[in-house]
Scaffold this active site. Structure first.
Site, PDB file in Angstrom:
ATOM      1  CB  CYS A  78     -22.041  -4.750  21.819  1.00  0.00           C
ATOM      2  SG  CYS A  78     -20.282  -4.266  20.828  1.00  0.00           S
TER       3      CYS A  78
ATOM      4  NE  ARG B 272     -26.056  -0.384  23.945  1.00  0.00           N
ATOM      5  CZ  ARG B 272     -26.172   0.088  24.959  1.00  0.00           C
ATOM      6  NH1 ARG B 272     -27.019   0.728  25.653  1.00  0.00           N
ATOM      7  NH2 ARG B 272     -24.366  -0.423  25.557  1.00  0.00           N
TER       8      ARG B 272
ATOM      9  CD1 TRP C 143     -20.594   0.304  15.856  1.00  0.00           C
ATOM     10  CD2 TRP C 143     -19.477   0.242  17.329  1.00  0.00           C
ATOM     11  NE1 TRP C 143     -20.476   1.630  15.927  1.00  0.00           N
ATOM     12  CE2 TRP C 143     -19.259   1.242  16.660  1.00  0.00           C
ATOM     13  CE3 TRP C 143     -18.051  -0.014  17.857  1.00  0.00           C
ATOM     14  CZ2 TRP C 143     -18.495   2.350  16.562  1.00  0.00           C
ATOM     15  CZ3 TRP C 143     -17.290   1.784  17.851  1.00  0.00           C
ATOM     16  CH2 TRP C 143     -17.319   2.221  17.051  1.00  0.00           C
TER      17      TRP C 143
ATOM     18  CG  ASN D 247     -21.837  -4.674  25.176  1.00  0.00           C
ATOM     19  OD1 ASN D 247     -21.180  -6.076  24.215  1.00  0.00           O
ATOM     20  ND2 ASN D 247     -22.652  -4.412  25.420  1.00  0.00           N
ATOM     21  N   GLY D 248     -17.371  -4.021  25.517  1.00  0.00           N
ATOM     22  CA  GLY D 248     -16.440  -4.077  26.399  1.00  0.00           C
ATOM     23  C   GLY D 248     -15.502  -4.347  25.795  1.00  0.00           C
TER      24      GLY D 248
ATOM     25  CD  GLU E 225     -26.055  19.325  18.283  1.00  0.00           C
ATOM     26  OE1 GLU E 225     -25.671  19.322  18.424  1.00  0.00           O
ATOM     27  OE2 GLU E 225     -27.599  18.467  18.248  1.00  0.00           O
TER      28      GLU E 225
ATOM     29  CE  LYS F 261     -27.633  15.639  15.926  1.00  0.00           C
ATOM     30  NZ  LYS F 261     -26.961  16.015  17.490  1.00  0.00           N
TER      31      LYS F 261
ATOM     32  CD  GLU G  68     -24.783  13.095  15.491  1.00  0.00           C
ATOM     33  OE1 GLU G  68     -23.902  12.286  15.254  1.00  0.00           O
ATOM     34  OE2 GLU G  68     -25.731  14.190  16.211  1.00  0.00           O
TER      35      GLU G  68
ATOM     36  CG  HIS H 275      -9.541  34.920  11.284  1.00  0.00           C
ATOM     37  ND1 HIS H 275      -8.219  36.120  11.127  1.00  0.00           N
ATOM     38  CD2 HIS H 275      -9.969  35.830  11.864  1.00  0.00           C
ATOM     39  CE1 HIS H 275      -8.761  36.974  12.013  1.00  0.00           C
ATOM     40  NE2 HIS H 275      -9.667  36.762  12.187  1.00  0.00           N
TER      41      HIS H 275
ATOM     42  CE  LYS I 287     -29.290   7.946  21.671  1.00  0.00           C
ATOM     43  NZ  LYS I 287     -28.830   9.596  21.179  1.00  0.00           N
TER      44      LYS I 287
HETATM   45  O1  M6R Z   1     -24.498   9.621  25.790  1.00  0.00           O
HETATM   46  P1  M6R Z   1     -23.484  10.924  25.613  1.00  0.00           P
HETATM   47  O2  M6R Z   1     -24.979  12.125  25.584  1.00  0.00           O
HETATM   48  O3  M6R Z   1     -22.455  11.179  26.375  1.00  0.00           O
HETATM   49  O4  M6R Z   1     -22.991  10.698  24.322  1.00  0.00           O
HETATM   50  C1  M6R Z   1     -22.341  11.828  23.823  1.00  0.00           C
HETATM   51  C2  M6R Z   1     -21.878  11.921  22.396  1.00  0.00           C
HETATM   52  O5  M6R Z   1     -21.230  10.312  22.541  1.00  0.00           O
HETATM   53  C3  M6R Z   1     -23.247  12.257  21.254  1.00  0.00           C
HETATM   54  O6  M6R Z   1     -23.994  13.158  21.698  1.00  0.00           O
HETATM   55  C4  M6R Z   1     -22.911  12.200  19.696  1.00  0.00           C
HETATM   56  O7  M6R Z   1     -22.927  12.817  19.760  1.00  0.00           O
HETATM   57  C5  M6R Z   1     -24.509  12.011  19.399  1.00  0.00           C
HETATM   58  N1  M6R Z   1     -24.419  10.899  18.146  1.00  0.00           N
HETATM   59  C6  M6R Z   1     -24.579  13.496  18.938  1.00  0.00           C
HETATM   60  O8  M6R Z   1     -25.405  13.464  17.885  1.00  0.00           O
END
Ligand code: M6R
Length: 618
Positions: A2, A27, A85, A111-112, A491, A495, A498, A514, A613
């Site tokens: 949010c 976000r 959100w 928010n929260g 990583e 990517k 997501e 395995h 985000k």
């Molecule tokens: O703001 P942060 O680096 O703490 O966020 C951590 C994860 O939420 C963030 O890296 C998330 O996995 C991304 N969507 C990756 O691209």
């Protein structure tokens, strides 16, 4: 997650609020709303202020359209807005913010999560007609019950009864000159302009107007007038706040002609990587010196363990840090995702150095883990991108990674800069222990060469796009890497999944036999990171095994590796580097591969479904 925007000043609030919401889109959200208070003049007299609200499910554009159609909200110079959100209640207009009380005079964005909202709801009883299924609306009604003409006092007393987390902004028809903003566990920044103030969940909405900001701390409540903003704590004692100057500029937060923020941020990497390392090493001594560490050499020598806590992409950067600390400093290092660390009763003590690694500096799980580590007496240092963020402020020291604003939900440049800073930290400890000047120099040379090498990879983006075109129809993928290239595989796989929604997994090469090998078929491609390092021949064996099962392989190989070309027509060549710096280089083509796959599939690259985000709830 949010987003809140608020404005009070001399300009029409609506465009500022809508533009602010757009800047917070990254976000993640599913509905949005705005409320504006307008004091209309009639015959030189101000009539009673008019308070109007518009909400909409979906994108900001839908909200904008609805505002335009209604011809509402045009004149006011005070307002609040929100992107939601969903956590409690479906994605509906009724559940979108701003929420109001029974009188319709109070508007609130939150928010929260209010954890005791059911109890509050029961206490409010039948007298309060609730319109939504959210925990946030409860707060509006709770404030209503405490309101006796002083808005700040009402917010303050209401919050004494709320358990959970909040960043909130409240306005009231009877208070056309103030917005009350409060924070507990969910960030709020106030931008200071000339006769105007901006309120937001982070600084990006205010960058076009001001770089002078005040960060609210937990338990603080600000009464934001046009020309001043007294801040008190929950006990109503005045708190002295300092204005801080942001060093981000507005241009950095724009797409600058790129079709997506993600692509722009991938291309930002050569520049921001230089920002991450500038002034932080001495080539002649082969040494690094990150001032934010705040530890004497004796304290550094006494460190027996390093613990790296992070989530998502940051945790894969942290995993590279683990390899580097063990290799360079000989200090046992472990990595934990925040959500595990915080609950597993970790063994940390005064000889443990804990790094909390986070782009946003607001990730709830990382923050909770940091607090747990502090409670147990560890040294806690932050490796953070967002200046003034909670993790940055709650750590006892640390380092900003200087990646600039990262808007795309998928993290790219923050990862690279986290890796660079972790390598420098590992070198700083290593030089006190076993790293020689020459080894230190070699590492620093490799790091300083990386921006140019990344540029080379970026210039070959077209080749990677062709590979993406060929594979964009796949449903699954497997990423393999060994040693320091295992986090690279993790990583790359994250990517891809997501932003393209293609299912993908990552394994250490040695683990393939395995289990995952059972999945391989001609429709199940494998991305193998097989650059020249001590694990190269082992990776080659893995690739042979994959080919025997007729699965296609995309190989990330070091320039000049002819064997890779013989094995697969899909080879992405990268410039040679040291093993420890390989993640700075090898991750870049995987970012591009994921980006092009998602873009070619027409995905919403910058705002993938269901993701936020900044994950500020548990
Ligand atoms: O703001 P942060 O680096 O703490 O966020 C951590 C994860 O939420 C963030 O890296 C998330 O996995 C991304 N969507 C990756 O691209």
């Amino acid at each position: 997650m949010c987003g809140i925007v608020g404005y009070i000043g001399k300009q029409p609030a609506l465009p500022i609020l809508l533009q602010g919401l757009r800047r917070l889109e990254y976000r993640g959200y599913d509905s949005a709303g705005v409320a504006i208070l307008e004091s209309r003049k009639q015959n030189l007299e101000y009539s009673s202020p008019v308070l109007e609200r518009v909400r909409s499910v979906g994108r900001i554009d839908a909200l904008d359209e609805r505002v335009r159609q209604g011809g509402k909200l045009t004149g006011g110079t005070l307002g609040i807005a929100h992107t939601r959100w969903a956590t409690h209640g479906w994605i509906t207009e009724e559940n979108a913010h701003p929420h109001t009380d029974c009188t319709g005079d109070l508007m609130l964005v939150h928010n929260g999560i209010i954890e005791n909202y059911r109890e509050i709801r029961a206490r409010l009883g039948e007298r309060h007609a609730l319109q939504s299924k959210t925990d946030s609306e409860i707060l509006a009604h709770l404030i209503e019950t405490h309101y006796k003409g002083d808005l700040r006092a009402a917010v303050s007393s209401a919050l004494q009864h709320a358990c959970g987390t909040y960043g909130l902004a409240v306005m009231h028809r009877a208070h056309p000159d103030e917005i009350v903003a409060a924070r507990l566990g969910s960030p709020l920044v106030i931008g200071v302009g000339d006769g105007e103030h901006f309120i937001a969940s982070d600084a990006t909405p205010m960058l076009p107007y001001t770089k002078r900001v005040i960060f609210l701390n937990d338990g603080e409540i600000a009464t934001v007038f046009r020309d001043r903003l007294p801040v008190v704590n929950l006990k109503s004692a005045i708190v002295d706040k300092h204005i801080e100057e942001l060093d981000w500029n507005d241009e950095q937060a724009q797409k600058q002609g790129y079709p997506h923020f993600m692509l722009k941020e991938i291309f930002d990497q050569p520049t921001v990587l230089k920002d991450a390392i500038r002034g932080r090493f001495n080539m002649e001594e082969g040494a690094a010196h990150l001032g934010g560490l705040n530890m004497s050499e004796d304290e550094m020598r006494a460190v027996k363990r390093v613990s790296l806590i992070a989530c998502g992409t940051a945790s894969y950067a942290a995993m590279v840090g683990k390899y580097a600390f063990e290799r360079l400093a000989g200090i046992p290092a472990e990595i934990d995702v925040g959500s595990e660390f915080r609950y597993r009763d970790p063994i940390v003590d005064q000889h443990t150095l804990v790094f909390a690694v986070s782009q946003s500096g607001e990730t709830a799980d990382t923050l909770a883990a940091l607090r747990e580590a502090k409670r147990k007496g560890a040294y806690v240092r932050g490796i953070v991108n967002v200046i003034g963020s909670t993790i940055a402020r709650e750590s006892d020291g640390g380092t900003y990674i200087h990646a600039g604003p990262e808007i795309a939900v998928a993290s790219t440049k923050a990862y690279t800069n986290m890796v660079a800073v972790l390598l420098l930290y590992a070198l700083q400890f290593g030089r006190l222990r076993r790293v020689t000047v020459a080894t230190g120099q070699r590492l620093l040379q490799a790091i300083t060469k990386a921006p140019g090498q990344i540029e080379t990879i970026l210039s070959r983006g077209g080749d990677i796009e062709r590979i993406a075109q060929k594979y964009k129809g796949i449903e699954h993928a497997l990423y393999l890497g060994r040693g320091i290239n295992f986090p690279v595989a993790l990583e790359g796989s994250l990517k891809l999944k997501e932003i393209s929604y293609i299912h993908s997994e990552a394994y250490p090469g040695g683990e393939m036999k395995h289990g995952p090998i059972a999945l391989l078929s001609k429709n199940f491609p494998v991305v193998a990171i097989a650059t020249q390092d001590q694990m190269y021949s082992k990776m080659c064996s893995n690739i042979e095994e994959i080919r025997s099962r007729r699965a296609p392989v995309i190989i990330v190989a070091t320039e000049g590796d002819v064997w890779a070309r013989e094995l697969s027509e899909d080879v992405i060549y990268v410039p040679p580097t040291m093993e420890l710096t390989a993640p700075l280089i090898n991750t870049i083509p995987l970012q591009l591969l994921a980006y092009y796959m998602a873009a070619l599939l027409g995905r919403d690259v910058d705002r993938p479904r269901n993701l936020a985000k900044s994950v500020t709830v548990e």
